[in-house]
Motif scaffolding. Sequence first.
Motif, short mmCIF file in Angstrom:
data_model
loop_
_atom_site.label_atom_id
_atom_site.label_comp_id
_atom_site.label_asym_id
_atom_site.label_seq_id
_atom_site.Cartn_x
_atom_site.Cartn_y
_atom_site.Cartn_z
N LYS A 18 0.92 -1.10 -0.08
CA LYS A 18 -0.06 -0.30 -0.54
C LYS A 18 1.34 1.47 0.30
CE LYS A 18 -4.27 -1.46 0.12
NZ LYS A 18 -5.09 -1.23 -0.62
N ASN A 23 -16.35 -6.85 1.90
CA ASN A 23 -15.05 -6.18 0.65
C ASN A 23 -13.82 -6.57 1.44
OD1 ASN A 23 -18.14 -3.71 1.33
ND2 ASN A 23 -17.51 -4.62 -0.57
N GLY A 24 -13.32 -6.24 0.62
CA GLY A 24 -11.64 -6.61 0.74
C GLY A 24 -11.02 -7.83 1.22
N LYS A 63 -11.38 -11.81 -2.81
CA LYS A 63 -12.31 -12.47 -3.97
C LYS A 63 -11.70 -12.44 -5.01
CE LYS A 63 -16.61 -10.61 -2.00
NZ LYS A 63 -16.20 -10.36 -1.27
N SER A 64 -11.75 -10.80 -5.89
CA SER A 64 -11.60 -10.92 -6.38
C SER A 64 -10.36 -11.01 -7.19
CB SER A 64 -11.22 -9.01 -7.19
OG SER A 64 -13.45 -8.52 -7.38
N THR A 65 -9.52 -10.66 -5.94
CA THR A 65 -8.36 -11.17 -6.22
C THR A 65 -7.91 -12.64 -6.55
OG1 THR A 65 -7.13 -9.39 -4.08
CG2 THR A 65 -5.24 -10.89 -5.09
N GLU A 79 -13.61 -0.98 0.26
CA GLU A 79 -13.29 -1.66 -1.07
C GLU A 79 -13.87 -2.80 -1.72
OE1 GLU A 79 -8.85 -1.12 -3.50
OE2 GLU A 79 -8.85 -0.80 -0.83
N1 ATP Z 1 -4.12 -4.14 -7.68
C1 ATP Z 1 -4.16 -3.86 -6.05
N2 ATP Z 1 -2.80 -3.07 -4.60
C2 ATP Z 1 -3.12 -3.05 -3.77
N3 ATP Z 1 -3.64 -3.78 -3.02
C3 ATP Z 1 -4.76 -4.07 -3.63
C4 ATP Z 1 -4.84 -4.62 -4.94
N4 ATP Z 1 -5.52 -5.55 -5.67
C5 ATP Z 1 -5.83 -5.42 -4.08
N5 ATP Z 1 -5.97 -5.10 -3.25
C6 ATP Z 1 -6.43 -5.30 -1.82
O1 ATP Z 1 -6.39 -6.81 -1.65
C7 ATP Z 1 -7.48 -6.54 -0.98
C8 ATP Z 1 -8.58 -7.96 -1.04
O2 ATP Z 1 -9.45 -7.09 -2.47
P1 ATP Z 1 -10.09 -7.71 -3.36
O3 ATP Z 1 -10.46 -6.41 -4.22
O4 ATP Z 1 -9.49 -9.00 -3.68
O5 ATP Z 1 -11.44 -8.27 -2.51
P2 ATP Z 1 -13.35 -8.64 -2.64
O6 ATP Z 1 -12.69 -9.63 -1.57
O7 ATP Z 1 -12.95 -8.78 -4.22
O8 ATP Z 1 -13.62 -7.11 -2.01
P3 ATP Z 1 -14.98 -6.79 -2.99
O9 ATP Z 1 -16.24 -7.25 -1.88
O10 ATP Z 1 -15.72 -5.04 -2.13
O11 ATP Z 1 -15.53 -6.98 -4.32
C9 ATP Z 1 -7.79 -5.35 -0.27
O12 ATP Z 1 -7.22 -4.58 0.76
C10 ATP Z 1 -7.41 -4.72 -2.12
O13 ATP Z 1 -7.31 -3.64 -1.21
#
Ligand code: ATP
Length: 282
Positions: A35, A63-64, A67-69, A282
């Motif tokens: 970060k 959130n966060g 999942k998307s990662t 996020e």
């Molecule tokens: N490219 C990136 N650079 C820095 N931090 C990231 C990046 N991608 C994800 N993160 C961080 O990794 C963590 C997981 O994010 P992610 O998007 O995977 O969560 P999520 O479960 O999909 O959330 P949401 O339900 O809001 O979509 C969060 O803290 C996010 O800020």
Amino acid sequence: MNRLLGYGSVEDRWGSRASETEALELRGVEKSFKKRRGETVRALDSVSFAVGKGEVVGILGPNGSGKSTLVRIVSTLVVPDAGTVEVFGVDAVRHPKVVQRCMNRVSVEASFFKKLSAMENLLYGAKLYGVTSREARPRIAEILENVGFARKRALEPMEHLSRGMQQKIALARALLTSPVLMLLDEPTTGLGPRSKKDVQGFIRRIKGEHDSSILLCTHDMDEAEELCDRIGIMVDGRIVALDEPEALKRRYAAGAETPTLEETFMTATGLSVEEASAEGEE
Ligand SMILES: Nc1ncnc2c1ncn2[C@@H]1O[C@H](COP(=O)(O)OP(=O)(O)OP(=O)(O)O)[C@@H](O)[C@H]1O
Ligand SMILES: [Mg+2]
């Protein structure tokens, strides 16, 4: 030699091919992000699980939670720091091009050429996978018919279609290759109730009629319960539970008056459903 590496004819790609391997298998997958202020976020922490062929696995998480990662790593957009990801038995980190051919990601906001028609977008999608228009047309017609999408509307510019219809076309595009692993990252978030039901119906039909394996990230408990064979709960980058919906409820919500997935989620994450998808985070 692995079958996918020998990937040849269109029949191979679209026909059903038996294989003993899972559709997706993750072992010890780790991912951290730096970060701005020098802090590190552990987005994925030792994630291990598999999606069987023809299976629908849902991931619920605040959130966060990562999942998307997870979806981005499987789709080869992001490289993991450690661990292995195999798609139909092929290492996704070492052979991204190979695995890309047999999976597709549909996220909240699918991207299209908005001035082109759904048909043109689908033909373009097929082309990216090395399939000619002549080969793709009958396949597209079959998919659209299967999901009850009026062919006439498929000739209108994408921008004339509702968001729900656009999500259906995104799913149809994901079905152009087979065997297919569909990565659905909140495919119904932000849709109105009618479109949401339509898209969920589409996913149910895909599950019933196509030889697809699906990883579905969602915030919607009913959607997860209705569509998924197994549901994983993700908290702070870790899968804290993964099982069939009924088994999850027995484990986490047995004490509740009516054991629901919502109750299960709250017990497993320590958060209410509203807190878990609070706006602004996020
Ligand atoms: N490219 C990136 N650079 C820095 N931090 C990231 C990046 N991608 C994800 N993160 C961080 O990794 C963590 C997981 O994010 P992610 O998007 O995977 O969560 P999520 O479960 O999909 O959330 P949401 O339900 O809001 O979509 C969060 O803290 C996010 O800020
Ligand atoms: Mg996300």
